[in-house]
Design a protein around this motif. Structure first.
Motif, PDB file in Angstrom:
ATOM      1  N   UNK A   1       0.827  -1.220   0.000  1.00  0.00           N
ATOM      2  CA  UNK A   1       0.000   0.000   0.000  1.00  0.00           C
ATOM      3  C   UNK A   1       0.862   1.271   0.000  1.00  0.00           C
ATOM      4  N   UNK A   2       0.403   2.274  -0.746  1.00  0.00           N
ATOM      5  CA  UNK A   2       1.060   3.583  -0.812  1.00  0.00           C
ATOM      6  C   UNK A   2       0.081   4.665  -0.362  1.00  0.00           C
ATOM      7  N   UNK A   3       0.570   5.867  -0.052  1.00  0.00           N
ATOM      8  CA  UNK A   3      -0.338   6.973   0.281  1.00  0.00           C
ATOM      9  C   UNK A   3      -1.328   7.272  -0.843  1.00  0.00           C
ATOM     10  N   UNK A   4      -0.897   7.125  -2.095  1.00  0.00           N
ATOM     11  CA  UNK A   4      -1.796   7.386  -3.217  1.00  0.00           C
ATOM     12  C   UNK A   4      -2.893   6.337  -3.319  1.00  0.00           C
ATOM     13  N   UNK A   5      -2.607   5.089  -2.904  1.00  0.00           N
ATOM     14  CA  UNK A   5      -3.660   4.081  -2.833  1.00  0.00           C
ATOM     15  C   UNK A   5      -4.728   4.512  -1.837  1.00  0.00           C
TER      16      UNK A   5
END
Length: 221
Positions: free
Chosen positions: A10-14
């Motif tokens: 998971x990324x912040x943009x996800x």
């Protein structure tokens, strides 16, 4: 050859549901780091002999614990990066931009590979670059290779190249972060999906197309 296609953590943009595809991209969230750390155990039964990641930081960070656990080098290749969003970059995936992005991607395995993402790549270009990395891994002569890549491009490539699933199957089944698609085959003989996030795949599935988070496209606003 056994081929594992692994979505990054998971990324912040996800979390913010953004169409974030540019290099180098964001790192992982705290959850994404835990997901990456869990990969070695999750793939403990896989005899991985080659490990690839894309040019986006998130895939390399996801691959790092697996590389350390197996004593493997991470081979970084641009060919397995995410489908470029082009003019849609950093727009809200819940919006019409998200619909356009996914509808364009799933037009490609249906045969319209010359269609171009607005301001971005054509399907022919995306599939060619992904094919090249898969062919490189296959040429190593290893039994199993893992490619840490991205959700949309994994679903695209698999639906275009695997003999036993269709567009509806891939479109209706988004990959969770660190979700894994397992295939068997070769560039010469073709590919068959064995499992999709742990579920055994016997034959082609049907389903409604879905948006970037897996919601049906008719629900994307």
């Amino acid at each position: 050859m056994r081929l594992l296609l692994v979505r990054h953590g998971q990324t912040p943009s996800n979390v913010d549901f953004l169409l974030d595809t540019a290099v180098p991209g964001p790192g992982l969230t705290a959850l994404g780091e835990r997901q990456a750390a869990a990969l070695p155990e999750a793939l403990a039964d896989e005899d991985i002999e080659a490990l690839y990641a894309s040019t986006l930081i998130r895939t390399q960070l996801t691959a790092a614990p697996l590389a350390a656990a197996r004593g493997l080098d991470i081979v970084v290749r641009d060919g397995i990066r995410e489908v470029s969003a082009g003019d849609l970059e950093m727009l809200d995936g819940h919006s019409e931009a998200g619909r356009t992005y996914m509808e364009t991607i799933f037009a490609w395995p249906a045969g319209d590979t010359e269609l171009r993402m607005p301001g971005g790549e054509s399907g022919a270009e995306v599939l060619a670059r992904y094919d090249a990395v898969v062919a490189e891994a296959a040429a190593l002569g290893v039994g199993t290779a893992a490619l840490v890549s991205h959700g949309a491009v994994i679903r695209l490539w698999t639906s275009a190249r695997a003999d036993n699933i269709d567009i509806g199957f891939a479109a209706a089944r988004p990959l969770d972060n660190t979700g894994v698609v397992v295939l068997e085959g070769s560039p010469a003989d073709g590919w068959k999906v064995l499992s999709w996030e742990g579920a055994v795949v016997d034959s082609a599935g049907r389903g409604a197309q879905s948006g970037p988070a897996g919601r049906p496209l008719d629900e994307v606003e």
